[in-house]
Design a protein around this motif. Structure first.
Motif, PDB file in Angstrom:
ATOM      1  N   ILE A 136     -11.214  -0.053  -3.445  1.00 36.86           N
ATOM      2  CA  ILE A 136     -10.440  -0.396  -2.262  1.00 36.86           C
ATOM      3  C   ILE A 136     -11.326  -0.206  -1.040  1.00 36.86           C
ATOM      4  CG2 ILE A 136      -8.410   0.113  -0.845  1.00 36.86           C
ATOM      5  CD1 ILE A 136      -7.054   1.225  -3.353  1.00 36.86           C
ATOM      6  N   PHE A 137     -11.349  -1.213  -0.184  1.00 37.97           N
ATOM      7  CA  PHE A 137     -12.116  -1.133   1.063  1.00 37.97           C
ATOM      8  C   PHE A 137     -11.131  -1.182   2.222  1.00 37.97           C
ATOM      9  CE2 PHE A 137     -14.969  -3.177   4.343  1.00 37.97           C
ATOM     10  CZ  PHE A 137     -15.726  -2.033   4.565  1.00 37.97           C
ATOM     11  N   MET A 138     -11.037  -0.079   2.956  1.00 37.38           N
ATOM     12  CA  MET A 138     -10.111   0.009   4.074  1.00 37.38           C
ATOM     13  C   MET A 138     -10.892  -0.037   5.383  1.00 37.38           C
ATOM     14  SD  MET A 138      -6.741   2.358   4.589  1.00 37.38           S
ATOM     15  CE  MET A 138      -7.472   3.963   4.234  1.00 37.38           C
ATOM     16  N   ASP A 139     -10.659  -1.100   6.139  1.00 40.07           N
ATOM     17  CA  ASP A 139     -11.368  -1.317   7.398  1.00 40.07           C
ATOM     18  C   ASP A 139     -10.379  -1.932   8.379  1.00 40.07           C
ATOM     19  OD1 ASP A 139     -13.266  -1.597   9.360  1.00 40.07           O
ATOM     20  OD2 ASP A 139     -14.287  -3.299   8.439  1.00 40.07           O
ATOM     21  N   SER A 140      -9.387  -1.121   8.747  1.00 33.55           N
ATOM     22  CA  SER A 140      -8.295  -1.619   9.584  1.00 33.55           C
ATOM     23  C   SER A 140      -8.116  -0.685  10.779  1.00 33.55           C
ATOM     24  CB  SER A 140      -7.010  -1.722   8.750  1.00 33.55           C
ATOM     25  OG  SER A 140      -6.693  -0.483   8.156  1.00 33.55           O
ATOM     26  N   ALA A 141      -6.896  -0.534  11.255  1.00 30.79           N
ATOM     27  CA  ALA A 141      -6.629   0.350  12.391  1.00 30.79           C
ATOM     28  C   ALA A 141      -6.876   1.803  11.970  1.00 30.79           C
ATOM     29  CB  ALA A 141      -5.195   0.165  12.864  1.00 30.79           C
ATOM     30  N   LYS A 142      -7.821   2.456  12.621  1.00 29.17           N
ATOM     31  CA  LYS A 142      -8.229   3.799  12.192  1.00 29.17           C
ATOM     32  C   LYS A 142      -7.101   4.814  12.288  1.00 29.17           C
ATOM     33  CE  LYS A 142     -11.969   3.575  14.867  1.00 29.17           C
ATOM     34  NZ  LYS A 142     -12.112   2.118  15.078  1.00 29.17           N
ATOM     35  N   ALA A 143      -6.218   4.635  13.258  1.00 27.26           N
ATOM     36  CA  ALA A 143      -5.096   5.566  13.407  1.00 27.26           C
ATOM     37  C   ALA A 143      -4.112   5.461  12.242  1.00 27.26           C
ATOM     38  CB  ALA A 143      -4.377   5.321  14.723  1.00 27.26           C
ATOM     39  N   LYS A 144      -4.217   4.390  11.447  1.00 26.70           N
ATOM     40  CA  LYS A 144      -3.316   4.181  10.311  1.00 26.70           C
ATOM     41  C   LYS A 144      -3.906   4.643   8.986  1.00 26.70           C
ATOM     42  CE  LYS A 144       0.139   2.004  12.387  1.00 26.70           C
ATOM     43  NZ  LYS A 144       1.536   2.482  12.336  1.00 26.70           N
ATOM     44  N   TYR A 145      -5.173   5.037   8.957  1.00 29.50           N
ATOM     45  CA  TYR A 145      -5.817   5.407   7.699  1.00 29.50           C
ATOM     46  C   TYR A 145      -5.041   6.495   6.960  1.00 29.50           C
ATOM     47  CZ  TYR A 145     -10.163   2.837   8.828  1.00 29.50           C
ATOM     48  OH  TYR A 145     -11.097   1.876   9.101  1.00 29.50           O
ATOM     49  N   LEU A 146      -4.642   7.533   7.679  1.00 24.24           N
ATOM     50  CA  LEU A 146      -3.921   8.636   7.037  1.00 24.24           C
ATOM     51  C   LEU A 146      -2.587   8.164   6.480  1.00 24.24           C
ATOM     52  CD1 LEU A 146      -3.854  11.677   6.417  1.00 24.24           C
ATOM     53  CD2 LEU A 146      -2.770  12.017   8.654  1.00 24.24           C
ATOM     54  N   GLU A 147      -1.915   7.293   7.206  1.00 27.35           N
ATOM     55  CA  GLU A 147      -0.626   6.752   6.756  1.00 27.35           C
ATOM     56  C   GLU A 147      -0.790   5.925   5.486  1.00 27.35           C
ATOM     57  OE1 GLU A 147       2.467   3.279   8.220  1.00 27.35           O
ATOM     58  OE2 GLU A 147       1.472   4.496   9.756  1.00 27.35           O
ATOM     59  N   PHE A 148      -1.881   5.157   5.404  1.00 32.48           N
ATOM     60  CA  PHE A 148      -2.090   4.281   4.258  1.00 32.48           C
ATOM     61  C   PHE A 148      -2.658   5.023   3.037  1.00 32.48           C
ATOM     62  CE2 PHE A 148      -2.978   0.557   7.384  1.00 32.48           C
ATOM     63  CZ  PHE A 148      -1.609   0.412   7.604  1.00 32.48           C
ATOM     64  N   LEU A 149      -3.181   6.216   3.231  1.00 33.13           N
ATOM     65  CA  LEU A 149      -3.873   6.928   2.148  1.00 33.13           C
ATOM     66  C   LEU A 149      -3.017   7.085   0.889  1.00 33.13           C
ATOM     67  CD1 LEU A 149      -6.387   8.456   1.134  1.00 33.13           C
ATOM     68  CD2 LEU A 149      -5.398  10.532   2.141  1.00 33.13           C
ATOM     69  N   PRO A 150      -1.782   7.604   0.961  1.00 31.05           N
ATOM     70  CA  PRO A 150      -0.997   7.765  -0.281  1.00 31.05           C
ATOM     71  C   PRO A 150      -0.779   6.453  -1.029  1.00 31.05           C
ATOM     72  CG  PRO A 150      -0.009   9.013   1.522  1.00 31.05           C
ATOM     73  CD  PRO A 150      -1.062   8.135   2.135  1.00 31.05           C
ATOM     74  N   ALA A 151      -0.514   5.374  -0.283  1.00 29.12           N
ATOM     75  CA  ALA A 151      -0.289   4.085  -0.934  1.00 29.12           C
ATOM     76  C   ALA A 151      -1.565   3.574  -1.589  1.00 29.12           C
ATOM     77  CB  ALA A 151       0.232   3.074   0.083  1.00 29.12           C
ATOM     78  N   CYS A 152      -2.703   3.804  -0.941  1.00 32.88           N
ATOM     79  CA  CYS A 152      -3.980   3.393  -1.536  1.00 32.88           C
ATOM     80  C   CYS A 152      -4.262   4.168  -2.816  1.00 32.88           C
ATOM     81  CB  CYS A 152      -5.114   3.613  -0.531  1.00 32.88           C
ATOM     82  SG  CYS A 152      -5.151   2.429   0.830  1.00 32.88           S
ATOM     83  N   LEU A 153      -4.009   5.465  -2.799  1.00 40.87           N
ATOM     84  CA  LEU A 153      -4.259   6.274  -3.985  1.00 40.87           C
ATOM     85  C   LEU A 153      -3.302   5.901  -5.116  1.00 40.87           C
ATOM     86  CD1 LEU A 153      -4.910   9.754  -2.331  1.00 40.87           C
ATOM     87  CD2 LEU A 153      -6.591   8.130  -3.227  1.00 40.87           C
ATOM     88  N   ARG A 154      -2.113   5.462  -4.776  1.00 37.60           N
ATOM     89  CA  ARG A 154      -1.145   5.042  -5.805  1.00 37.60           C
ATOM     90  C   ARG A 154      -1.643   3.818  -6.573  1.00 37.60           C
ATOM     91  NH1 ARG A 154       2.795   1.373  -6.748  1.00 37.60           N
ATOM     92  NH2 ARG A 154       2.397   0.297  -4.777  1.00 37.60           N
ATOM     93  N   VAL A 155      -2.266   2.867  -5.853  1.00 40.79           N
ATOM     94  CA  VAL A 155      -2.689   1.624  -6.516  1.00 40.79           C
ATOM     95  C   VAL A 155      -4.127   1.703  -7.031  1.00 40.79           C
ATOM     96  CG1 VAL A 155      -1.073   0.276  -5.147  1.00 40.79           C
ATOM     97  CG2 VAL A 155      -3.451   0.492  -4.374  1.00 40.79           C
ATOM     98  N   LEU A 156      -4.833   2.796  -6.729  1.00 38.06           N
ATOM     99  CA  LEU A 156      -6.214   2.969  -7.184  1.00 38.06           C
ATOM    100  C   LEU A 156      -6.245   3.538  -8.598  1.00 38.06           C
ATOM    101  CD1 LEU A 156      -9.241   2.857  -6.253  1.00 38.06           C
ATOM    102  CD2 LEU A 156      -8.977   5.254  -5.571  1.00 38.06           C
ATOM    103  N   LYS A 157      -7.064   2.951  -9.451  1.00 36.10           N
ATOM    104  CA  LYS A 157      -7.214   3.472 -10.801  1.00 36.10           C
ATOM    105  C   LYS A 157      -7.908   4.834 -10.788  1.00 36.10           C
ATOM    106  CE  LYS A 157      -7.598  -0.926 -13.323  1.00 36.10           C
ATOM    107  NZ  LYS A 157      -8.488  -1.757 -14.171  1.00 36.10           N
TER     108      LYS A 157
END
Length: 221
Positions: A136-157
Motif C-alpha cells: 500500500i502506498f499512501m501519499d494523500s492528505a498528511k493530516a489524514k494518515y492516522l485516520e486511514f491507518l487502521p483501514a490500511c492495516l485491515r486490507v494489508l496482508k
C-alpha cells in the motif's frame, strides 16, 4: 497545488542533487509525465523515491497494490511499469486530479493494470476486502494518515508493506510544536501521533528513509 515542503531538503544538498539527477533516469512517456509535473509544480514523488520504489517493488514482487492519493497518476503508472503482472487500485478524491490521472492511464496503462476509484478514501477503504494487498502506498492528505491507518492495516496482508510518504515535514517534525507555523501545527501533531501509534504497536515493524520529505515503511508482522 504547490507544496512548500518539496523545496526544503531534509538531507545535504549535494547528496540530494546526486540522488535526484545522477541516478538512472526514466525514459519514454513516464519520463515525459515526470518532467511535465515538475514544470507545473505538481507534487509527485521525487526521483530518489522513484528509484527506491522501482528497486523495492522488484524485490517485493507484490501482486495486488493499493494507492491512496492518485494525483495525476504518476506513481501508479510507475508501479505498473515496474510490475507488469501487478493489479493496482488507486484512490483520488479530487475530480480534476482524477480526470487528468485517467487520461494519463489511458495513454500509459496499456495492460489495463490500474483501476481508479474517485472519492473519499474514508468511504472507499471500508468497502475493500480484508487482507488483499501486498503493498500500500499512501501519499494523500498528511493530516489524514492516522485516520486511514487502521483501514490500511485491515486490507494489508500479513507480511505486506504500507509505505507512507512525506512524513518528516522538511525535517521539522521533531521540533517543539510552538516553533511550528500555526498553519502546519495540525499536520505536525497528527504525524507525531502516527509515529507513536506505529512504534508502540508490537504487531508492526517500521523504518524511516530520508527520501523526498521522508518515507515511512510499515510491515504487518
Amino acid at each position: 497545488m504547490l507544496n512548500e515542503m518539496m523545496f526544503r531538503p531534509i538531507i545535504d544538498e549535494p547528496v540530494l542533487q546526486f540522488m535526484r539527477h545522477d541516478q538512472v533516469q526514466l525514459t519514454g512517456a513516464l519520463k515525459d509525465l515526470e518532467e511535465n509535473a515538475h514544470e507545473r509544480n505538481v507534487p509527485i514523488i521525487p526521483h530518489e523515491t522513484v528509484i527506491f520504489l522501482q528497486f523495492y517493488l522488484r524485490a517485493l514482487q507484490p501482486k495486488n497494490i493499493l494507492e491512496i492519493g492518485t494525483a495525476i497518476g504518476f506513481s501508479a503508472s510507475l508501479m505498473a511499469e515496474t510490475l507488469p503482472e501487478a493489479k493496482i487500485i488507486t484512490i483520488e478524491r479530487f475530480e480534476l486530479m482524477a480526470t487528468e490521472a485517467q487520461k494519463n492511464f489511458d495513454k500509459l496503462d496499456s495492460r489495463k493494470q490500474i483501476t481508479l476509484k474517485e472519492g473519499q478514501a474514508a468511504d472507499i477503504l471500508p468497502e475493500l476486502p480484508a487482507e488483499t494487498y501486498d503493498f500500500i502506498f499512501m501519499d494523500s492528505a498528511k493530516a489524514k494518515y492516522l485516520e486511514f491507518l487502521p483501514a490500511c492495516l485491515r486490507v494489508l496482508k500479513k507480511g505486506g508493506t504500507l509505505a507512507i510518504d512525506d512524513v518528516l515535514q522538511a525535517g521539522t517534525i521533531l521540533q517543539p510544536i510552538e516553533e511550528i507555523p500555526r498553519k502546519n501545527r495540525a499536520i505536525h501533531r497528527k504525524l507525531n501521533e502516527l509515529f507513536q501509534t506505529i512504534h508502540n504497536d508490537p504487531t508492526l515493524g517500521s523504518t524511516i528513509l530520508p527520501l523526498g520529505d521522508g518515507l515511512l515503511l510499515v510491515q504487518k508482522l
